[in-house]
Design an enzyme around this catalytic site. Structure first.
Site, mmCIF file in Angstrom:
data_model
loop_
_atom_site.group_PDB
_atom_site.id
_atom_site.type_symbol
_atom_site.label_atom_id
_atom_site.label_comp_id
_atom_site.label_asym_id
_atom_site.label_seq_id
_atom_site.Cartn_x
_atom_site.Cartn_y
_atom_site.Cartn_z
ATOM 1 N N GLY A 69 129.313 91.476 -44.940
ATOM 2 C CA GLY A 69 130.122 91.541 -43.896
ATOM 3 C C GLY A 69 130.655 90.084 -43.366
ATOM 4 N N ASN A 147 129.794 96.833 -32.565
ATOM 5 C CA ASN A 147 128.610 96.913 -32.949
ATOM 6 C C ASN A 147 127.733 97.227 -31.700
ATOM 7 O OD1 ASN A 147 129.840 94.157 -33.057
ATOM 8 N ND2 ASN A 147 127.698 93.483 -33.277
ATOM 9 N N GLN A 175 130.979 98.288 -39.050
ATOM 10 C CA GLN A 175 130.001 99.435 -38.390
ATOM 11 C C GLN A 175 130.518 100.838 -38.623
ATOM 12 O OE1 GLN A 175 127.055 99.388 -36.941
ATOM 13 N NE2 GLN A 175 126.765 97.093 -36.970
ATOM 14 N N SER A 195 130.274 96.268 -45.339
ATOM 15 C CA SER A 195 129.023 95.520 -45.649
ATOM 16 C C SER A 195 128.159 96.786 -46.093
ATOM 17 C CB SER A 195 128.523 94.886 -44.426
ATOM 18 O OG SER A 195 127.076 94.456 -44.767
ATOM 19 N N HIS A 197 124.905 97.241 -46.443
ATOM 20 C CA HIS A 197 123.565 97.593 -45.875
ATOM 21 C C HIS A 197 123.705 98.461 -44.557
ATOM 22 C CE1 HIS A 197 123.166 94.494 -42.568
ATOM 23 N NE2 HIS A 197 123.915 94.055 -43.322
ATOM 24 N N THR A 233 129.187 84.836 -59.692
ATOM 25 C CA THR A 233 128.891 85.932 -60.528
ATOM 26 C C THR A 233 128.478 87.080 -59.708
ATOM 27 O OG1 THR A 233 127.708 84.296 -62.029
ATOM 28 C CG2 THR A 233 127.188 86.715 -62.093
ATOM 29 N N CYS A 319 122.247 90.495 -33.752
ATOM 30 C CA CYS A 319 122.131 88.988 -33.911
ATOM 31 C C CYS A 319 121.699 88.183 -32.566
ATOM 32 C CB CYS A 319 123.672 88.466 -34.213
ATOM 33 S SG CYS A 319 124.149 89.245 -35.952
#
Ligand code: PLP
Length: 371
Positions: A69, A147, A175, A195, A197, A233, A319
């Site tokens: 994200g 979030n 989210q 994102s 996860h 990569t 965070c």
């Protein structure tokens, strides 16, 4: 252990793990190489791209894999800014994730920044965006789901306003993806961040949706991967795991949504009688996210007491958990300092059970009543 911090991260789904394993030690070729062994990895990446695109009603060539994200948000805003002939204004909300807010601040030397305030209910209204629109908007970035509060933003209407003013519209959907239906065509966004996860995929991988024709330059220089627009990569196992997890979520979305909503409702019912307020509770909402303020309590102390009882929750956003400063989100919705200090975030997911909810309710009652 009861895990109720799914907005911070989710457990990797069994199916995603299984799908990832072959790409680590067996078929580990670099997808950019031309020989047969590597072509398998290339095919897997392209298959994942098509699967991710289908999940959000995009075209495969509109999906660009990233490291998550934070990178998607950085690239969307910095890449769109780089593509502008002359700098102007970036319009965002006051309660975006730091991945958006700090990115905008990083451009502040040459760009003007406008922060649209959300309502006390945690909504950025079209009226507020209109009222704060500068003369020279180039980029508007408003998140799909907050979030800390879980409130859903009227992204389609906000995007229409941005477009009418000639700006590119980006939404941070980190989210929301995998938790509510997301259709980029219906939302009419130009750029959308996600994102893995946050929806049962692995950490360190995500994607940016770039609507065909949207001016966007790469912001990291290097190789020609991702059609020359995102160097580096590809994280093949991560990309395959993300696509598998997203597909799994989308296939079961409605059932999961109803189940998780029922868990959240049951928890709120169990907490009745306790002295708390739910932030953003009356607005359209992510199903399992509860922002609860217990005035007179310290959110951090609540978190640690719950931790001692084997329950993982959060104060504000993940965070901000280690900081003692008032959350910028809670400040933006005008919460007073006492309520903000006593705020916790409980985020439930389909992995949780009614027994979890009962245990969380009992633990909170015990802590709050015996303080
Ligand atoms: N945007 C939002 C709304 C988030 O909640 C998060 C993570 O908490 C991010 C961006 C950053 O995502 P990542 O952890 O993949 O870098």
């Amino acid at each position: 252990m009861i895990y109720a911090d799914n907005a911070a991260t989710t457990r990797l789904s069994d199916r995603a793990l299984e799908a990832m394993l072959p790409w680590m030690q067996d078929a580990y070729g670099n997808p950019s190489q031309p020989y047969t062994f590597a072509r398998r990895a290339h095919k897997a990446v392209e298959g994942a791209r098509a699967a991710v695109a289908a999940c959000i009603h995009a075209e495969p060539e509109e999906i660009f894999f990233t490291s998550g994200g934070t990178e998607s948000d950085n690239w969307a805003i910095k890449g769109a800014a780089l593509a502008c002939k002359t700098p102007g204004s970036i319009v965002t909300s006051a309660f975006e994730h730091h991945a958006v807010l700090k990115t905008c601040e990083a451009l502040e030397r040459t760009w003007s920044l406008v922060h649209v305030p959300p309502t006390p209910e945690g909504i950025v209204t079209p009226l507020a965006l209109l009222g704060n629109m500068p003369d020279d908007p180039r980029i508007v970035s408003i998140m799909l789901a907050n979030n800390e509060l879980g409130t859903l933003q009227p992204v389609r209407a906000l995007g229409e306003i941005a477009h009418k003013h000639g700006a590119i519209f980006h939404t941070d959907a980190v989210q929301a993806i995998g938790h509510i239906p997301v259709d980029v065509k219906a939302l009419q966004v130009d750029l959308l961040s996600a994102s893995a996860h946050k929806f049962g995929g692995p950490k360190g991988v995500g994607f940016l949706y770039v609507r065909k024709g949207t001016p966007l330059l790469p912001y990291a220089d290097g190789g020609a991967q991702e059609s020359g627009r995102r160097a580096g990569t590809e994280n093949v196992p991560g990309i395959v795991g993300m696509a598998t997890a997203l597909q799994e979520r989308v296939d079961t979305l409605e059932d999961c949504r109803m189940y998780v909503q029922a868990l959240a409702d049951a928890l709120l019912a169990r907490l009745e009688g306790l002295p708390f307020r739910r932030n953003g509770g009356n607005a359209a909402h992510l199903p399992g996210l509860l922002s609860l303020s217990f005035p007179g309590f310290q959110g951090e102390a609540l978190l640690h007491r719950m931790d001692l009882m084997g329950i993982c929750i959060s104060t504000g956003s993940a965070c901000d958990s280690r900081r003692t400063v008032m959350s910028h989100v809670l400040r933006a919705i005008g919460l007073d300092e006492t309520a903000a200090e006593g705020t916790i975030r409980i985020s439930l997911d389909a992995q949780n059970t009614m027994e979890d909810v009962e245990a969380i309710g009992e633990a909170l009652k015990k802590i709050v009543r015996h303080a």
